[in-house]
Write a protein that holds these residues in place. Structure first.
Motif, PDB file in Angstrom:
ATOM      1  N   GLU A 113       0.815  -1.222   0.000  1.00 46.26           N
ATOM      2  CA  GLU A 113       0.000   0.000   0.000  1.00 46.26           C
ATOM      3  C   GLU A 113       0.851   1.276   0.000  1.00 46.26           C
ATOM      4  O   GLU A 113       0.322   2.388   0.008  1.00 46.26           O
ATOM      5  N   VAL A 114       2.162   1.118  -0.002  1.00 44.71           N
ATOM      6  CA  VAL A 114       3.086   2.260  -0.040  1.00 44.71           C
ATOM      7  C   VAL A 114       3.733   2.332  -1.425  1.00 44.71           C
ATOM      8  O   VAL A 114       4.162   1.317  -1.967  1.00 44.71           O
ATOM      9  N   THR A 115       3.803   3.534  -1.987  1.00 42.76           N
ATOM     10  CA  THR A 115       4.462   3.728  -3.276  1.00 42.76           C
ATOM     11  C   THR A 115       5.787   4.456  -3.069  1.00 42.76           C
ATOM     12  O   THR A 115       5.805   5.557  -2.507  1.00 42.76           O
ATOM     13  N   PHE A 116       6.867   3.834  -3.504  1.00 44.91           N
ATOM     14  CA  PHE A 116       8.161   4.516  -3.461  1.00 44.91           C
ATOM     15  C   PHE A 116       8.549   4.955  -4.866  1.00 44.91           C
ATOM     16  O   PHE A 116       8.516   4.159  -5.806  1.00 44.91           O
ATOM     17  N   ILE A 117       8.912   6.224  -5.000  1.00 39.95           N
ATOM     18  CA  ILE A 117       9.375   6.778  -6.276  1.00 39.95           C
ATOM     19  C   ILE A 117      10.692   7.508  -6.017  1.00 39.95           C
ATOM     20  O   ILE A 117      10.722   8.483  -5.271  1.00 39.95           O
ATOM     21  N   GLY A 118      11.765   7.015  -6.604  1.00 41.22           N
ATOM     22  CA  GLY A 118      13.057   7.662  -6.411  1.00 41.22           C
ATOM     23  C   GLY A 118      13.056   9.081  -6.961  1.00 41.22           C
ATOM     24  O   GLY A 118      12.403   9.370  -7.961  1.00 41.22           O
ATOM     25  N   GLY A 119      13.800   9.957  -6.303  1.00 45.50           N
ATOM     26  CA  GLY A 119      13.877  11.341  -6.744  1.00 45.50           C
ATOM     27  C   GLY A 119      15.282  11.904  -6.593  1.00 45.50           C
ATOM     28  O   GLY A 119      16.043  11.477  -5.722  1.00 45.50           O
ATOM     29  N   HIS A 120      15.627  12.847  -7.452  1.00 50.55           N
ATOM     30  CA  HIS A 120      16.928  13.514  -7.373  1.00 50.55           C
ATOM     31  C   HIS A 120      16.803  14.944  -7.883  1.00 50.55           C
ATOM     32  O   HIS A 120      16.817  15.178  -9.096  1.00 50.55           O
ATOM     33  N   PRO A 121      16.690  15.929  -6.983  1.00 49.40           N
ATOM     34  CA  PRO A 121      16.698  17.321  -7.414  1.00 49.40           C
ATOM     35  C   PRO A 121      18.128  17.761  -7.714  1.00 49.40           C
ATOM     36  O   PRO A 121      18.991  17.719  -6.844  1.00 49.40           O
ATOM     37  N   MET A 122      18.393  18.181  -8.955  1.00 46.92           N
ATOM     38  CA  MET A 122      19.759  18.478  -9.357  1.00 46.92           C
ATOM     39  C   MET A 122      20.086  19.949  -9.134  1.00 46.92           C
ATOM     40  O   MET A 122      20.247  20.728 -10.080  1.00 46.92           O
ATOM     41  N   ALA A 123      20.175  20.301  -7.891  1.00 47.57           N
ATOM     42  CA  ALA A 123      20.566  21.660  -7.512  1.00 47.57           C
ATOM     43  C   ALA A 123      21.137  21.597  -6.111  1.00 47.57           C
ATOM     44  O   ALA A 123      20.817  20.708  -5.322  1.00 47.57           O
ATOM     45  N   GLY A 124      21.999  22.521  -5.824  1.00 47.65           N
ATOM     46  CA  GLY A 124      22.606  22.552  -4.496  1.00 47.65           C
ATOM     47  C   GLY A 124      23.247  23.897  -4.268  1.00 47.65           C
ATOM     48  O   GLY A 124      23.013  24.861  -4.993  1.00 47.65           O
ATOM     49  N   SER A 125      24.063  23.966  -3.258  1.00 45.81           N
ATOM     50  CA  SER A 125      24.730  25.213  -2.906  1.00 45.81           C
ATOM     51  C   SER A 125      26.013  24.866  -2.183  1.00 45.81           C
ATOM     52  O   SER A 125      26.165  23.776  -1.634  1.00 45.81           O
ATOM     53  N   HIS A 126      26.961  25.821  -2.187  1.00 51.13           N
ATOM     54  CA  HIS A 126      28.182  25.588  -1.432  1.00 51.13           C
ATOM     55  C   HIS A 126      27.938  25.781   0.061  1.00 51.13           C
ATOM     56  O   HIS A 126      28.792  25.465   0.877  1.00 51.13           O
ATOM     57  N   LYS A 127      26.755  26.291   0.399  1.00 56.10           N
ATOM     58  CA  LYS A 127      26.399  26.451   1.808  1.00 56.10           C
ATOM     59  C   LYS A 127      25.527  25.279   2.236  1.00 56.10           C
ATOM     60  O   LYS A 127      24.954  24.566   1.415  1.00 56.10           O
ATOM     61  N   SER A 128      25.396  25.071   3.545  1.00 53.09           N
ATOM     62  CA  SER A 128      24.593  23.974   4.054  1.00 53.09           C
ATOM     63  C   SER A 128      23.738  24.470   5.210  1.00 53.09           C
ATOM     64  O   SER A 128      23.908  25.584   5.700  1.00 53.09           O
ATOM     65  N   GLY A 129      22.822  23.615   5.633  1.00 49.98           N
ATOM     66  CA  GLY A 129      21.974  23.967   6.762  1.00 49.98           C
ATOM     67  C   GLY A 129      20.683  24.637   6.333  1.00 49.98           C
ATOM     68  O   GLY A 129      20.595  25.230   5.259  1.00 49.98           O
ATOM     69  N   VAL A 130      19.677  24.539   7.188  1.00 51.60           N
ATOM     70  CA  VAL A 130      18.361  25.070   6.852  1.00 51.60           C
ATOM     71  C   VAL A 130      18.377  26.581   6.704  1.00 51.60           C
ATOM     72  O   VAL A 130      17.566  27.160   5.964  1.00 51.60           O
ATOM     73  N   GLU A 139      14.730  26.248  -8.909  1.00 52.42           N
ATOM     74  CA  GLU A 139      14.149  26.925 -10.060  1.00 52.42           C
ATOM     75  C   GLU A 139      14.999  26.680 -11.311  1.00 52.42           C
ATOM     76  O   GLU A 139      16.206  26.907 -11.318  1.00 52.42           O
ATOM     77  N   ASN A 140      14.341  26.197 -12.378  1.00 57.52           N
ATOM     78  CA  ASN A 140      14.981  25.896 -13.671  1.00 57.52           C
ATOM     79  C   ASN A 140      15.965  24.732 -13.606  1.00 57.52           C
ATOM     80  O   ASN A 140      16.666  24.467 -14.589  1.00 57.52           O
ATOM     81  N   ALA A 141      16.032  24.043 -12.478  1.00 57.38           N
ATOM     82  CA  ALA A 141      16.871  22.842 -12.388  1.00 57.38           C
ATOM     83  C   ALA A 141      16.055  21.627 -12.836  1.00 57.38           C
ATOM     84  O   ALA A 141      14.831  21.689 -12.961  1.00 57.38           O
ATOM     85  N   TYR A 142      16.756  20.528 -13.078  1.00 59.31           N
ATOM     86  CA  TYR A 142      16.057  19.279 -13.354  1.00 59.31           C
ATOM     87  C   TYR A 142      15.793  18.552 -12.046  1.00 59.31           C
ATOM     88  O   TYR A 142      16.668  18.444 -11.196  1.00 59.31           O
ATOM     89  N   TYR A 143      14.571  18.076 -11.907  1.00 60.78           N
ATOM     90  CA  TYR A 143      14.205  17.241 -10.755  1.00 60.78           C
ATOM     91  C   TYR A 143      13.812  15.886 -11.340  1.00 60.78           C
ATOM     92  O   TYR A 143      12.762  15.747 -11.963  1.00 60.78           O
ATOM     93  N   VAL A 144      14.687  14.892 -11.165  1.00 64.10           N
ATOM     94  CA  VAL A 144      14.490  13.591 -11.804  1.00 64.10           C
ATOM     95  C   VAL A 144      13.682  12.665 -10.894  1.00 64.10           C
ATOM     96  O   VAL A 144      14.003  12.511  -9.714  1.00 64.10           O
TER      97      VAL A 144
END
Length: 366
Positions: A113-130, A139-144
């Motif tokens: 009853e659970v659906t798993f769909i792999g995902g990979h948002p192709m964007a990041g930053s040199h900074k980290s943390g919330v 924005e304008n990146a590919y989200y696979v």
């Protein structure tokens, strides 16, 4: 009726997804993190509607669960989720940069009853943390998304529609195809950059000029060697088969160039560089790919006291975000080169227009 989204791991990626999704008033965001201070920051910044350090509480009412964690932690989180009470029909997705192993692992363990769909948002930053999270990170990146043949189409459409709020281009790929492509354009370049840095570091033991002259261009082309070592250890081990094949192809290509040098084949050496140049020049500059882009601007600055302060004041007055600034070259009484790194393409363009207006010579490549 509101859609409840559980974000597991409230850092840069998870926080940015949350900020983008919560723009829809019909979405409620619940965050989970093992660190209460991260949740407190996220709540203060308005990233989440609610946060908890108890995973069951976070996912109990969730219609969609987004596992925003390093690759190895994704496996452990999937194991934990199989032991918890979940909503019937819930969609679980992840943000890992490898897909085949994760998708296969989830298929073998998740209840029907659970659906798993792999995902990979192709964007990041040199900074980290919330605190570095942005609703425009993708924005304008590919989200696979990497559904399998068994994945129900309406569930894929449901997730894709939700993720369109990130302003990313949501596309579908086979998990294995994803790993081969991303291995070529992201994972293997990290190996090359780190290998080159380590090679130069070994030369530097006998001649410190290597370290001195490696500033500037060398530092730029090897910037990805500064990435998180533990994270990349796990990525390489999870994409092992594809990377070993790419390494074989790379070795053959390098050997071919070495032969051309040995044979002093000037025409084919030039052809080698021309072919690479033609392909690279055809790459879209304003698109986000598997490697995060650089939003760098260069400008000539005179050797005058207070000049850098004037520039940063002009930019700050227009509320344009600068993430890094570096003096590339200064000699007394001559022009220096200042590199300014912006947070986004939009900030770069605004900064470029502003500095042009005030008479600075600005360019995007050294």
């Amino acid at each position: 009726m509101k859609t409840t989204i559980a974000i597991i791991g409230v850092g840069l990626i998870g926080g940015s997804i949350a900020l983008a999704l919560r723009q829809n008033p019909q979405v409620r965001i619940v965050g989970f993190d093992v660190r209460q201070d991260c949740l407190d920051k996220a709540l203060t910044l308005g990233v989440l509607h609610a946060g908890t350090t108890d995973l069951q509480t976070a996912v109990r009412e969730a219609n969609v669960i987004i596992v925003s964690a390093p690759v190895e932690q994704i496996y452990k989180t999937l194991d934990r989720l199989t032991t918890l009470s979940l909503q019937p029909g819930v969609i679980i997705t992840d943000v890992g940069s490898t897909k085949s192993g994760i998708v296969r692992y989830a298929q073998e363990r998740m209840p029907r009853e659970v659906t798993f769909i792999g995902g990979h948002p192709m964007a990041g930053s040199h900074k980290s943390g919330v605190e570095a999270a942005s609703d425009r990170l993708f924005e304008n990146a590919y989200y696979v998304l990497t559904p399998t043949e068994e994945t129900e189409e309406d569930q894929v459409e449901r997730l894709a529609s939700l993720l369109s709020l990130t302003r990313a281009h949501v596309v579908r790929m086979n998990p294995d195809e994803h790993d081969q492509v991303v291995g070529s354009v992201s994972h293997f370049p990290h190996i090359l950059a780190s290998a080159l840095v380590n090679l130069v570091a070994s030369y530097d033991d006998g001649n410190a000029w290597h370290h001195r002259l490696a500033a500037g261009g060398f530092r730029d082309i090897t910037r990805i060697a500064s990435s998180n070592p533990r994270m990349w250890r796990d990525v390489l081990l999870n994409n092992r088969d594809h990377l070993l094949k790419i390494a074989e192809d790379w070795s053959a290509a390098l050997n071919n160039v070495v032969e051309l040098i040995e044979e002093r084949d000037a025409d084919r050496i030039e052809e080698f560089f021309q072919t690479a140049r033609d392909f690279r020049e055809g790459l879209p500059e304003r698109k986000k790919g598997a490697l995060p882009p650089l939003y760098d601007l260069y400008l000539d600055i005179p050797d005058h006291p207070g000049e850098i302060g004037r520039i940063t004041t002009l930019i700050g007055a227009k509320e344009i975000n600068i993430t890094d600034i570096q003096i590339r070259e200064t000699r007394e009484d001559t022009l220096g080169v200042l590199r300014i790194t912006f947070r986004s393409q939009n900030d770069l363009e605004k900064g470029e227009e502003l500095l042009h207006y005030f008479g600075y010579k600005v360019y995007r490549r050294e």
